[in-house]
Write an enzyme that holds these catalytic residues in place. Sequence first.
Site, PDB file in Angstrom:
ATOM      1  N   GLY A  10       8.370 -26.019 -21.675  1.00 53.46           N
ATOM      2  CA  GLY A  10       7.678 -26.588 -20.498  1.00 53.46           C
ATOM      3  C   GLY A  10       8.098 -25.600 -19.214  1.00 53.46           C
ATOM      4  O   GLY A  10       8.243 -24.806 -19.211  1.00 53.46           O
ATOM      5  N   PHE A  11       7.325 -25.969 -18.143  1.00 55.01           N
ATOM      6  CA  PHE A  11       7.543 -25.229 -16.988  1.00 55.01           C
ATOM      7  C   PHE A  11       8.707 -24.700 -16.613  1.00 55.01           C
ATOM      8  O   PHE A  11       9.277 -23.701 -16.427  1.00 55.01           O
ATOM      9  CB  PHE A  11       6.718 -26.118 -15.771  1.00 55.01           C
ATOM     10  CG  PHE A  11       6.985 -25.836 -14.258  1.00 55.01           C
ATOM     11  CD1 PHE A  11       6.858 -24.471 -14.029  1.00 55.01           C
ATOM     12  CD2 PHE A  11       7.367 -26.520 -13.287  1.00 55.01           C
ATOM     13  CE1 PHE A  11       6.941 -23.821 -12.462  1.00 55.01           C
ATOM     14  CE2 PHE A  11       7.505 -26.177 -11.991  1.00 55.01           C
ATOM     15  CZ  PHE A  11       7.294 -24.826 -11.732  1.00 55.01           C
ATOM     16  N   ILE A  12       9.935 -25.735 -16.297  1.00 52.65           N
ATOM     17  CA  ILE A  12      10.990 -25.526 -15.939  1.00 52.65           C
ATOM     18  C   ILE A  12      11.893 -24.519 -16.969  1.00 52.65           C
ATOM     19  O   ILE A  12      12.521 -23.683 -16.715  1.00 52.65           O
ATOM     20  CB  ILE A  12      12.075 -26.550 -15.473  1.00 52.65           C
ATOM     21  CG1 ILE A  12      11.146 -27.395 -14.164  1.00 52.65           C
ATOM     22  CG2 ILE A  12      13.201 -26.363 -15.029  1.00 52.65           C
ATOM     23  CD1 ILE A  12      11.870 -28.507 -13.783  1.00 52.65           C
ATOM     24  N   TYR A 152       9.949 -44.871 -14.884  1.00 58.29           N
ATOM     25  CA  TYR A 152      10.548 -43.339 -15.067  1.00 58.29           C
ATOM     26  C   TYR A 152      11.945 -43.268 -14.241  1.00 58.29           C
ATOM     27  O   TYR A 152      12.707 -42.666 -14.788  1.00 58.29           O
ATOM     28  CB  TYR A 152       9.470 -42.472 -14.663  1.00 58.29           C
ATOM     29  CG  TYR A 152       9.991 -40.986 -14.398  1.00 58.29           C
ATOM     30  CD1 TYR A 152      10.292 -40.119 -15.569  1.00 58.29           C
ATOM     31  CD2 TYR A 152      10.252 -40.371 -13.234  1.00 58.29           C
ATOM     32  CE1 TYR A 152      10.604 -38.949 -15.424  1.00 58.29           C
ATOM     33  CE2 TYR A 152      10.775 -38.957 -12.930  1.00 58.29           C
ATOM     34  CZ  TYR A 152      10.961 -38.344 -14.141  1.00 58.29           C
ATOM     35  OH  TYR A 152      11.646 -36.941 -14.179  1.00 58.29           O
ATOM     36  N   LYS A 156      15.447 -42.355 -15.918  1.00 57.38           N
ATOM     37  CA  LYS A 156      16.471 -41.166 -15.390  1.00 57.38           C
ATOM     38  C   LYS A 156      17.573 -41.600 -15.060  1.00 57.38           C
ATOM     39  O   LYS A 156      18.992 -41.088 -15.378  1.00 57.38           O
ATOM     40  CB  LYS A 156      15.730 -40.491 -14.688  1.00 57.38           C
ATOM     41  CG  LYS A 156      14.692 -39.447 -15.016  1.00 57.38           C
ATOM     42  CD  LYS A 156      15.440 -38.599 -15.934  1.00 57.38           C
ATOM     43  CE  LYS A 156      14.255 -37.305 -16.245  1.00 57.38           C
ATOM     44  NZ  LYS A 156      14.889 -36.470 -17.029  1.00 57.38           N
TER      45      LYS A 156
END
Length: 320
Positions: A10-12, A152, A156
């Site tokens: 992914g992005f990170i 969400y 988390k």
Amino acid sequence: MKILLTGGAGFIGSHLTKELLEQGHAVICLDNLDTYYDPKIKRQNIRQFSADPNYLFIEGDIRDRTLLDALFRLYGCDTVVHLAARAGVRPSVENPALYFDVNVNGTLSILEAMRQAGVRRMVMASSSSVYGDAERVPFTESDACDRPLSPYAASKRSAELLAHTYHHLYGFDISCLRFFTVYGPGQRPEMAISQFTERVLNGLPITLFGDGTTARDYTYIDDITHGILKAIDHLNGYAVLNIGGSDPISLRDLVSLIEKATGETALIDWQPMQPGDVERTYADVSLARKQIGYMPSVRIDEGILKFVNWYKLKHELVTA
């Protein structure tokens, strides 16, 4: 170190992989390439690492215990960086069961595989969404975080609590990093800055929810990877740390920065606030600065300009 990196395509994860490999670490990337956004983007993210002997990509799901057990047995990872998650506040309102299955059961599966393999070191991605609509700003890690506004956010926070349980019972060293709205080159296409930039440059209207006064503490990707690397180097006991820019900006002002960076005027479609959205986020990073030496360095105006320039280059929109 030999690091199991979940969500590494992914992005990170792809930005972090680059940093880890440059530091000489081995990276085992586990990613299921789900269709939340185009898997082709994720494959492009990791293509640059394919020839590196210290990099291995495994396509698979964090809920697959058989696979996880095999990865620990075969590759002897000593540290886990857990970024894999089902992302997005608004979509979680429509499908809460999926979010809890991936973000909570998936995290439990990783923790159990670590316990069986004797691996006790983890850095885990959490989210600023756990703070809900906290009245006091900036948000500090000692805030209660017991009023999440979306599935969400609740998933988390649940993952953070699981992490503490494994620290308490089994002696894990775990740092849960609460990321504050990450942006930068390569960010997910559905994220606000990416969407706004694309639509403004193409003369299309952008949809803004609320009255424009909602504020977010945006964090440039380089500051996020800096925080993760610092956390890896300082794993000791259980910690929850804010990793943010510590400089929130209103939605209206964000659009103004994008207009300035693109040289275009935004066409705005105003809509009511959406369920699950919070009024503002604002990170107090003093604890992260004290414990791991984290300090954000990229201001939002600099970061927006970097992103817009990257976007133009990628889409060949640079003018002569």
